[in-house]
Design a protein around this motif. Structure first.
Motif, PDB file in Angstrom:
ATOM      1  N   SER A  22      49.123  40.216  29.682  1.00 20.10           N
ATOM      2  CA  SER A  22      48.879  39.183  30.686  1.00 20.10           C
ATOM      3  C   SER A  22      49.802  39.366  31.876  1.00 20.10           C
ATOM      4  CB  SER A  22      49.041  37.788  30.086  1.00 20.10           C
ATOM      5  OG  SER A  22      50.371  37.564  29.699  1.00 20.10           O
ATOM      6  N   ALA A  23      51.012  39.845  31.642  1.00 16.31           N
ATOM      7  CA  ALA A  23      51.932  40.094  32.751  1.00 16.31           C
ATOM      8  C   ALA A  23      51.509  41.318  33.546  1.00 16.31           C
ATOM      9  CB  ALA A  23      53.346  40.289  32.223  1.00 16.31           C
ATOM     10  N   ALA A  24      50.997  42.316  32.865  1.00 20.82           N
ATOM     11  CA  ALA A  24      50.642  43.560  33.556  1.00 20.82           C
ATOM     12  C   ALA A  24      49.306  43.467  34.278  1.00 20.82           C
ATOM     13  CB  ALA A  24      50.612  44.710  32.546  1.00 20.82           C
ATOM     14  N   LEU A  25      48.338  42.760  33.703  1.00 19.70           N
ATOM     15  CA  LEU A  25      46.987  42.780  34.267  1.00 19.70           C
ATOM     16  C   LEU A  25      46.690  41.594  35.181  1.00 19.70           C
ATOM     17  CD1 LEU A  25      45.052  44.041  31.158  1.00 19.70           C
ATOM     18  CD2 LEU A  25      45.834  45.340  33.122  1.00 19.70           C
ATOM     19  N   ARG A  26      47.301  40.437  34.945  1.00 23.88           N
ATOM     20  CA  ARG A  26      47.212  39.254  35.803  1.00 23.88           C
ATOM     21  C   ARG A  26      45.808  38.684  35.995  1.00 23.88           C
ATOM     22  NH1 ARG A  26      50.069  42.863  38.537  1.00 23.88           N
ATOM     23  NH2 ARG A  26      48.532  43.017  40.177  1.00 23.88           N
ATOM     24  N   ARG A  27      44.806  39.129  35.298  1.00 19.71           N
ATOM     25  CA  ARG A  27      43.454  38.571  35.363  1.00 19.71           C
ATOM     26  C   ARG A  27      43.037  38.228  33.941  1.00 19.71           C
ATOM     27  NH1 ARG A  27      43.389  37.768  40.386  1.00 19.71           N
ATOM     28  NH2 ARG A  27      42.964  39.456  41.823  1.00 19.71           N
ATOM     29  N   LEU A  28      42.658  36.968  33.718  1.00 22.52           N
ATOM     30  CA  LEU A  28      42.371  36.498  32.366  1.00 22.52           C
ATOM     31  C   LEU A  28      41.251  37.260  31.674  1.00 22.52           C
ATOM     32  CD1 LEU A  28      43.071  34.488  30.151  1.00 22.52           C
ATOM     33  CD2 LEU A  28      41.469  32.899  31.180  1.00 22.52           C
ATOM     34  N   PRO A  29      40.083  37.468  32.281  1.00 20.41           N
ATOM     35  CA  PRO A  29      39.022  38.178  31.543  1.00 20.41           C
ATOM     36  C   PRO A  29      39.398  39.625  31.196  1.00 20.41           C
ATOM     37  CG  PRO A  29      38.113  37.068  33.467  1.00 20.41           C
ATOM     38  CD  PRO A  29      39.598  36.970  33.559  1.00 20.41           C
ATOM     39  N   VAL A  30      40.029  40.294  32.135  1.00 23.03           N
ATOM     40  CA  VAL A  30      40.430  41.689  31.890  1.00 23.03           C
ATOM     41  C   VAL A  30      41.499  41.743  30.813  1.00 23.03           C
ATOM     42  CG1 VAL A  30      41.443  43.739  32.956  1.00 23.03           C
ATOM     43  CG2 VAL A  30      39.828  42.342  34.244  1.00 23.03           C
TER      44      VAL A  30
END
Length: 124
Positions: A22-30
């Motif tokens: 969640s910290a690295a991607l910052r987009r909930l669905p991804v």
């Protein structure tokens, strides 16, 4: 201990992976999709989903308040490493998933509503 200990460790490791993603991607669905795949690979898909759902409000709030992406990712990455280490303590793997999810829900509830002032303009 046997199976319950192993499942707890996998759930705890999945939670740590979810926090880091969640910290690295910052987009909930991804982040949820990647966490499900990685979590399934280590056997902790439910923990990974709990980690993403719990840590995403923290990431969004931090970035909205002016935090940097790198700093947020670094701090949550360190937190994920600590969570991964704590997953090997009996019972804590299960508790990690629940606590992260509850804290995320609390942050989500306390977040300011978007466009809260525009409701007065909609009244006739």
């Amino acid at each position: 201990m046997g199976g319950w200990y192993t499942i707890g460790v996998m759930v705890g490791l999945g939670t740590a992976v979810g926090i880091a993603l969640s910290a690295a991607l910052r987009r909930l669905p991804v982040a949820l999709a990647v966490a499900a795949v990685v979590g399934a690979a280590i056997g902790g898909a439910i923990g990974a989903a709990c980690g993403v759902a719990g840590a995403m409000p923290l990431v969004v709030g931090t970035l909205r308040r002016g935090g940097t992406r790198g700093g947020t990712a670094t701090l949550l990455g360190v937190g994920a490493l600590i969570a991964a280490a704590l997953a090997f303590v009996p019972i804590l793997g299960y508790l990690e998933a629940v606590v992260v999810l509850v804290l995320g829900a609390r942050l989500r509830r306390r977040a300011p509503q978007t466009h809260a002032g525009l409701r007065t303009l909609a009244r006739d």
